[in-house]
Design a protein around this motif. Structure first.
Motif, PDB file in Angstrom:
ATOM      1  N   LEU A 389       4.055   4.875   0.566  1.00 33.29           N
ATOM      2  CA  LEU A 389       4.753   4.255   1.690  1.00 33.29           C
ATOM      3  C   LEU A 389       5.625   3.073   1.253  1.00 33.29           C
ATOM      4  O   LEU A 389       6.242   2.422   2.090  1.00 33.29           O
ATOM      5  N   HIS A 390       5.642   2.792  -0.050  1.00 32.37           N
ATOM      6  CA  HIS A 390       6.427   1.686  -0.604  1.00 32.37           C
ATOM      7  C   HIS A 390       6.029   0.333   0.010  1.00 32.37           C
ATOM      8  O   HIS A 390       6.864  -0.446   0.459  1.00 32.37           O
ATOM      9  N   VAL A 391       4.704   0.084  -0.021  1.00 36.85           N
ATOM     10  CA  VAL A 391       4.147  -1.187   0.430  1.00 36.85           C
ATOM     11  C   VAL A 391       3.876  -2.058  -0.798  1.00 36.85           C
ATOM     12  O   VAL A 391       3.439  -1.557  -1.843  1.00 36.85           O
ATOM     13  N   HIS A 392       4.123  -3.345  -0.707  1.00 31.83           N
ATOM     14  CA  HIS A 392       3.864  -4.276  -1.802  1.00 31.83           C
ATOM     15  C   HIS A 392       2.401  -4.136  -2.243  1.00 31.83           C
ATOM     16  O   HIS A 392       1.478  -4.341  -1.440  1.00 31.83           O
ATOM     17  N   LEU A 393       2.170  -3.797  -3.514  1.00 28.05           N
ATOM     18  CA  LEU A 393       0.822  -3.476  -3.971  1.00 28.05           C
ATOM     19  C   LEU A 393      -0.101  -4.696  -3.960  1.00 28.05           C
ATOM     20  O   LEU A 393      -1.290  -4.589  -3.634  1.00 28.05           O
ATOM     21  N   GLY A 394       0.421  -5.850  -4.350  1.00 28.82           N
ATOM     22  CA  GLY A 394      -0.406  -7.054  -4.313  1.00 28.82           C
ATOM     23  C   GLY A 394      -0.835  -7.402  -2.900  1.00 28.82           C
ATOM     24  O   GLY A 394      -1.977  -7.830  -2.678  1.00 28.82           O
TER      25      GLY A 394
END
Length: 463
Positions: A389-394
């Motif tokens: 979903l292209h969410v910021h992994l951190g």
């Protein structure tokens, strides 16, 4: 809010089950859910039995959190220091907020320290004759380190794991890469969320603390002892010489301090103290030296052991619940945990992922309380969904951290060591922690969504 808290406390004292009953009900509910998703009776009972003893090392660690904290706190010099800290508040309501602040700040360094120290501070405040403090509200405040922000601090197991490639399983490393603290707990969004939770938690404590007229003190619960170490009886026989001599305490203490010194030199101090084994070793070593004589140390341990009964008998049930969720495949070979994750992921988008996955983590955490260990189970499919979903992994890690604390507010799993120190039951404090939960759920989920909008996706960085 104070009247609502009192009604909530009255209801919980009447209806909230004992911690063991709560865990046993969890076993039954999760077992029925596993069967409902197609797990066979044989698979279900085997998963429960195989998982029953899986938390034994952690059970002993938690028992030693109580023992070590009690031993150190009952040493005369430490008891006097806690008494000095207990002189600060000037009112019962102020004392409740004071305990909450100390507990939450301490939890950012170490949740174990927060749990024990907060309880001991409440005991010291309760001994003040000039302070009419509600013992239930103060106990709930001492629990806020675990129920609000602990996973946002340096002892976050998920953040520690993601920052250390040598500790990560290869499958997870290939999905997330390395996420340094600057991408997780030190994000400005994380700092804003943590500070907001501290301020709001203190406000809830202030407005829900009962007035002096309605306060129930420690004496009302039969908690009257000072926890101070009684004077040693005189030695009566030659064989007791080593028990009354500091010789063995000094020699064992030097060995322990030598090992601790090596640990803190070889590792960052925060990493070393966040390890429960190191934490417990430190407290036992310091406790032995502070008591000076083995007889005094052993007497303190004997007084602490009854406080660990709830931990010893309840934690195996949570081991069984964890195994039922993650090791009882049903139809299609999928576990209940997988079905839960897929349910939330299917309805998530890039923007809504933080709120949806936060809700999922909170719901699952209610049945499988964890100090971060279940991240190893959840992380592969949660972080793969974040990549897709292209969410910021951190931020996905921080979503897990922030939401994981929510169920702690009413789940008695983590309360047990604190309750052992306080001499209370979960039903005595959960009425006040429930009021915190009502405020925290919309605040946390809303801020996870809102702050997530300020972050952009960054592809995984491989070591």
């Amino acid at each position: 809010m104070a009247r609502a808290a009192l009604r909530s406390a009255a209801w919980s004292e009447c209806w909230f089950p004992d911690a063991w009953v709560f865990a046993a009900l969890g076993v039954v509910i999760v077992a029925l859910a596993a069967l409902g998703f197609g797990a066979t009776p044989t698979v279900t009972v085997n998963a429960f039995g195989d998982g029953f003893w899986s938390l034994i090392p952690f059970t002993m660690q938690m028992a030693f959190v109580v023992i070590g904290g009690y031993v150190v706190a009952t040493a005369p010099v430490v008891a006097r220091f806690i008494d000095v800290l207990a002189r600060v508040p000037r009112s019962g309501r102020g004392a409740v907020c004071y305990v909450a602040l100390v507990s939450m700040l301490a939890s950012l360094l170490s949740w174990g320290f927060s749990l024990v120290f907060g309880g001991l501070l409440v005991r010291a405040l309760a001994r003040r004759g000039d302070l009419r403090m509600d013992y239930r509200a103060a106990g709930a405040a001492a629990y806020l380190g675990l129920g609000a922000i602990w996973a946002m601090g340096l002892s976050s197991s998920a953040a520690q794991l993601q920052a250390n490639p040598k500790s990560m399983p290869p499958g997870l490393l290939n999905i997330t890469g390395v996420l340094p603290f600057g991408e997780t707990i030190f994000l400005w969004q994380s700092v804003v969320l943590t500070a907001s939770l501290v301020v709001v938690s203190l406000l809830v404590c202030w407005f829900t603390a009962p007035s002096d007229r309605n306060a129930r003190t420690a004496q009302d619960f039969g908690v009257t002892d000072s926890m101070a170490t009684p004077a040693l009886p005189p030695r009566t026989r030659p064989g007791e010489w080593l028990e009354y001599s500091p010789l063995l305490s000094v020699l064992i203490g030097l060995l322990g301090l030598g090992w601790l010194g090596h640990e803190f030199v070889a590792k960052p101090a925060v990493t070393a103290i966040a390890n429960l084994n190191t934490y417990n070793f430190l407290f036992l070593t310091v406790g032995l030296l502070l008591h000076w004589r083995p007889r005094s140390f052993l007497d303190a341990v004997a007084r602490a052991v009854p406080s660990t009964a709830g931990v010893l008998i309840q934690f195996p049930l949570y081991g069984g619940i964890a195994a039922l969720l993650t090791h009882a495949p049903g139809s299609g070979g999928e576990t209940l945990a997988h079905h839960l994750s897929q349910l939330f992921v299917r309805v998530a988008s890039t923007d809504s992922f933080p709120a949806v996955m936060g809700a999922y983590s909170a719901v699952l955490g209610f049945f499988v309380p964890s100090g971060g260990g279940k991240w190893l189970v959840e992380a592969p499919y949660v972080m793969q969904a974040a990549n897709d979903l292209h969410v910021h992994l951190g931020w996905a890690v921080q979503v897990y951290n922030a939401a994981e604390a929510l169920p702690n507010l009413i789940n008695p799993f983590w309360m047990l060591p604190l309750l052992g120190v306080l001499g209370l039951k979960a039903r005595d404090v959960v009425g006040f922690t429930f009021m915190q939960l009502l405020v925290h759920v919309p605040l946390v989920l809303g801020m996870l969504w809102l702050l997530g909008l300020t972050l952009s996706y960054v592809p995984p960085v491989m070591p």
